[in-house]
Write a protein that holds these residues in place. Structure first.
Motif, PDB file in Angstrom:
ATOM      1  N   GLU A 148      -5.770  16.119   7.922  1.00 33.95           N
ATOM      2  CA  GLU A 148      -6.083  14.335   8.047  1.00 33.95           C
ATOM      3  C   GLU A 148      -4.757  13.934   7.575  1.00 33.95           C
ATOM      4  OE1 GLU A 148      -8.958  12.811   5.034  1.00 33.95           O
ATOM      5  OE2 GLU A 148     -10.257  12.745   6.939  1.00 33.95           O
ATOM      6  N   ASP A 149      -4.098  14.356   6.506  1.00 41.44           N
ATOM      7  CA  ASP A 149      -2.974  13.646   5.933  1.00 41.44           C
ATOM      8  C   ASP A 149      -2.065  13.736   6.863  1.00 41.44           C
ATOM      9  OD1 ASP A 149      -4.253  13.432   3.511  1.00 41.44           O
ATOM     10  OD2 ASP A 149      -3.126  15.005   2.084  1.00 41.44           O
ATOM     11  N   VAL A 150      -1.721  15.111   7.649  1.00 45.21           N
ATOM     12  CA  VAL A 150      -0.552  14.807   8.647  1.00 45.21           C
ATOM     13  C   VAL A 150      -0.748  13.766   9.500  1.00 45.21           C
ATOM     14  CG1 VAL A 150       0.506  16.336  10.364  1.00 45.21           C
ATOM     15  CG2 VAL A 150       0.185  17.176   8.030  1.00 45.21           C
ATOM     16  N   LEU A 151      -2.082  13.861  10.008  1.00 49.35           N
ATOM     17  CA  LEU A 151      -2.281  12.628  10.946  1.00 49.35           C
ATOM     18  C   LEU A 151      -2.380  11.440  10.783  1.00 49.35           C
ATOM     19  CD1 LEU A 151      -5.532  14.200  13.142  1.00 49.35           C
ATOM     20  CD2 LEU A 151      -3.401  13.580  13.872  1.00 49.35           C
ATOM     21  N   GLY A 152      -2.548  11.309   9.333  1.00 46.35           N
ATOM     22  CA  GLY A 152      -2.346   9.828   8.627  1.00 46.35           C
ATOM     23  C   GLY A 152      -1.067   9.502   8.864  1.00 46.35           C
ATOM     24  N   GLY A 153      -0.100  10.266   8.211  1.00 41.79           N
ATOM     25  CA  GLY A 153       1.381   9.969   8.161  1.00 41.79           C
ATOM     26  C   GLY A 153       2.014   9.707   9.545  1.00 41.79           C
ATOM     27  N   LEU A 154       1.627  10.599  10.598  1.00 41.29           N
ATOM     28  CA  LEU A 154       2.004  10.470  11.927  1.00 41.29           C
ATOM     29  C   LEU A 154       1.656   9.171  12.483  1.00 41.29           C
ATOM     30  CD1 LEU A 154       3.304  12.243  13.864  1.00 41.29           C
ATOM     31  CD2 LEU A 154       1.212  13.185  14.834  1.00 41.29           C
ATOM     32  N   THR A 155       0.197   8.753  12.229  1.00 41.19           N
ATOM     33  CA  THR A 155      -0.317   7.472  12.607  1.00 41.19           C
ATOM     34  C   THR A 155       0.711   6.360  11.943  1.00 41.19           C
ATOM     35  OG1 THR A 155      -2.357   8.651  12.503  1.00 41.19           O
ATOM     36  CG2 THR A 155      -2.348   6.184  12.994  1.00 41.19           C
ATOM     37  N   ILE A 156       0.760   6.417  10.795  1.00 43.30           N
ATOM     38  CA  ILE A 156       1.696   5.258  10.198  1.00 43.30           C
ATOM     39  C   ILE A 156       3.049   5.221  10.949  1.00 43.30           C
ATOM     40  CG2 ILE A 156       2.959   4.565   8.039  1.00 43.30           C
ATOM     41  CD1 ILE A 156       0.568   5.739   6.641  1.00 43.30           C
ATOM     42  N   ARG A 157       3.639   6.579  11.436  1.00 42.70           N
ATOM     43  CA  ARG A 157       5.025   6.590  11.674  1.00 42.70           C
ATOM     44  C   ARG A 157       4.791   6.068  13.217  1.00 42.70           C
ATOM     45  NH1 ARG A 157       5.372  11.174   8.522  1.00 42.70           N
ATOM     46  NH2 ARG A 157       5.059  12.601  10.113  1.00 42.70           N
ATOM     47  N   TRP A 158       4.003   6.249  13.850  1.00 39.52           N
ATOM     48  CA  TRP A 158       3.980   5.921  15.241  1.00 39.52           C
ATOM     49  C   TRP A 158       3.657   4.391  15.307  1.00 39.52           C
ATOM     50  CZ3 TRP A 158      -0.203  10.156  17.233  1.00 39.52           C
ATOM     51  CH2 TRP A 158       0.462  11.220  17.680  1.00 39.52           C
ATOM     52  N   PRO A 172       0.825  -1.253   0.063  1.00 37.90           N
ATOM     53  CA  PRO A 172      -0.046   0.174  -0.014  1.00 37.90           C
ATOM     54  C   PRO A 172       0.825   1.395   0.006  1.00 37.90           C
ATOM     55  CG  PRO A 172      -0.244  -1.366   2.116  1.00 37.90           C
ATOM     56  CD  PRO A 172       0.725  -1.951   1.262  1.00 37.90           C
ATOM     57  N   ASP A 173       0.162   2.346  -0.307  1.00 37.74           N
ATOM     58  CA  ASP A 173       0.972   3.759  -0.280  1.00 37.74           C
ATOM     59  C   ASP A 173       1.312   4.258   1.031  1.00 37.74           C
ATOM     60  OD1 ASP A 173       0.725   3.611  -3.006  1.00 37.74           O
ATOM     61  OD2 ASP A 173      -1.138   4.963  -3.229  1.00 37.74           O
ATOM     62  N   GLY A 174       2.444   4.478   1.164  1.00 45.01           N
ATOM     63  CA  GLY A 174       2.808   5.028   2.605  1.00 45.01           C
ATOM     64  C   GLY A 174       3.623   3.910   3.456  1.00 45.01           C
ATOM     65  N   TRP A 175       3.545   2.698   2.792  1.00 43.98           N
ATOM     66  CA  TRP A 175       4.318   1.504   3.547  1.00 43.98           C
ATOM     67  C   TRP A 175       5.652   1.824   3.716  1.00 43.98           C
ATOM     68  CZ3 TRP A 175       2.562  -2.501   5.943  1.00 43.98           C
ATOM     69  CH2 TRP A 175       3.596  -3.495   6.367  1.00 43.98           C
ATOM     70  N   ASN A 176       6.220   2.480   3.041  1.00 49.05           N
ATOM     71  CA  ASN A 176       7.961   2.695   3.170  1.00 49.05           C
ATOM     72  C   ASN A 176       7.897   3.853   4.560  1.00 49.05           C
ATOM     73  OD1 ASN A 176       8.541   1.569   0.829  1.00 49.05           O
ATOM     74  ND2 ASN A 176       8.862   3.575  -0.059  1.00 49.05           N
ATOM     75  N   SER A 177       6.965   4.614   4.668  1.00 47.49           N
ATOM     76  CA  SER A 177       7.257   5.674   5.868  1.00 47.49           C
ATOM     77  C   SER A 177       6.979   4.528   7.080  1.00 47.49           C
ATOM     78  CB  SER A 177       5.864   6.426   5.926  1.00 47.49           C
ATOM     79  OG  SER A 177       6.049   7.287   6.932  1.00 47.49           O
ATOM     80  N   TYR A 178       6.268   3.585   7.018  1.00 49.47           N
ATOM     81  CA  TYR A 178       6.065   2.598   8.138  1.00 49.47           C
ATOM     82  C   TYR A 178       7.419   1.800   8.390  1.00 49.47           C
ATOM     83  CZ  TYR A 178       4.490  -1.608  10.587  1.00 49.47           C
ATOM     84  OH  TYR A 178       4.429  -2.437  11.395  1.00 49.47           O
TER      85      TYR A 178
END
Lengths: 244, 141
Positions: free
Chosen positions: B95-105, A118-124
């Motif tokens: 929403e995008d920022v929170l999304g990115g933050l959730t993924i990184r957390w 999925p998109d954004g997986w790299n960030s994870y």
């Protein structure tokens, strides 16, 4: 909505005591939120939230396998509480490796893999590596300071840190991850730790202030002479009946 | 292990990790002002959410006098004040920022969970088999 309200709400319910209604509602609500996330990810048209929901489902899978693996590894050995038979330790190890391999396949995305990343997986993936390196190194220092000749754990943690660093470098070299992903992961890690520290200090300070100003409950008055006399009579009567 | 040694170890480890990861970043490492600003903003977001979750977890205590009401009110005030500060500096998370933050957390938590699980499992491997002293006594006799 499900992601930014549903997940924190279920987390809040989980913090309640085990016999409370809120805690009992935790499991069914969590399942509903996960089903909702699943439906969002499959019906999305490629938006950010749909992507996150899709990543969330993969993360639930990986963390689930990891949880079972760690449980079998820890409780399948020499522990004061050992509900798992010894032979399951190997299975636990294999499950832990499978979870890492599953995450690795999603990150590298080889041609033979039927899974779509999925998109954004790299960030994870980048954040996972940052979390792994930080925690392993911190764990190695703690184990080293603790002493007691726990060399196996120490060597294992140093190896994990080194493998994490080498893995990060290799993934950057092969253009799978970017330096910006690692940079964002590092910034989030530092910011989150600072944020949690600030939140803990201020919340504890607030609670101490409020509790210290709370009204002291009224204490009972000291015993009167008559009460003391009555107590003596009761004790004497009990002692005598025991002697008889 | 004393708290002093533990905090010393924590600061030392954090320094080593930051240096190692900044070396990986290389020339793409952001300017120090940008990084500091980003760290402060993320710290405020984290603190805001942590206060909301703590306030929510205390709802079960509402029937136990005035103190829980004050504490929940105080925590919500802190959380909303943080949101206000973020609005003033123009950094309300979208929403995008929170999304990115959730993924990184989620990523950070998974990495940390793996390391903790691995440590626990290796610690139990290196544990010696405990022998019941009563059984040992029986064998000696």
């Amino acid at each position: 909505m499900l992601l930014f309200v549903g997940l924190p709400s279920t987390l809040t319910l989980w913090t309640h005591r085990s016999e409370s209604i809120q805690r009992r509602a935790f499991i069914p609500l969590s399942i509903l939120v996960l089903i909702g996330l699943g439906l969002t990810s499959t019906s999305s048209t490629g938006g950010q939230v749909g992507g996150i929901a899709e990543i969330g489902l993969y993360v639930v899978g990986i963390v689930g396998i990891l949880c079972i693996g760690i449980y079998l590894m820890v409780f399948g050995g020499v522990t004061p509480v050992g509900p798992v038979p010894r032979g399951w330790r190997t299975t636990g190890g294999l499950l832990m490796i499978s979870a890492v391999a599953f995450g690795g396949i999603l990150t590298i995305e080889p041609e033979w893999s039927p899974l779509v990343t999925p998109d954004g997986w790299n960030s994870y993936a980048a954040s996972s590596i940052v979390g792994l390196i930080t925690t392993s190194l911190f764990g190695a220092v703690i184990v080293w300071l603790y002493g007691d000749q726990r060399w196996m754990t120490l060597i294992g943690l140093i190896l994990t840190t080194s493998l994490g660093l080498i893995g990060a470098l290799l993934l950057i070299e092969s253009s799978i991850l970017t330096k910006a992903d690692i940079s964002e992961g590092l910034t989030t890690a530092i910011g989150s730790i600072f944020g949690l520290l600030i939140a803990a200090v201020l919340a504890i300070g607030l609670m101490v202030q409020i509790e210290s100003k709370a009204v002291v409950p009224r204490t009972s008055p000291p015993l009167s002479k008559e009460e003391i006399k009555r107590m003596e009579q009761l004790i004497q009567a009990n002692v005598r009946s025991e002697q008889e | 292990m004393s708290l002093r040694r533990l905090s010393g170890a924590g600061i030392g480890t954090a320094t080593v990790v930051i240096i190692a990861l900044m070396m990986i970043e290389g020339e793409e490492s952001p300017a120090i002002e940008d990084r500091l600003r980003s760290i402060i903003i993320q710290a405020l977001w984290t603190a805001m959410m942590a206060w909301m979750i703590i306030a929510g977890s205390m709802l079960g205590l509402l029937g136990r006098g005035r103190a829980p009401w004050l504490q929940i009110g105080g925590l919500l005030f802190l959380s909303l004040s943080t949101l206000g500060i973020l609005a003033i500096i123009g950094e309300i998370p979208t929403e995008d920022v929170l999304g990115g933050l959730t993924i990184r957390w989620a990523g950070l938590a998974t990495g940390a969970f793996f390391a903790i699980g691995y440590t626990l499992s290796t610690l139990t491997v290196s544990m010696d088999e405990e022998i019941d002293p009563l059984l040992l006594l029986g064998r000696e006799q």
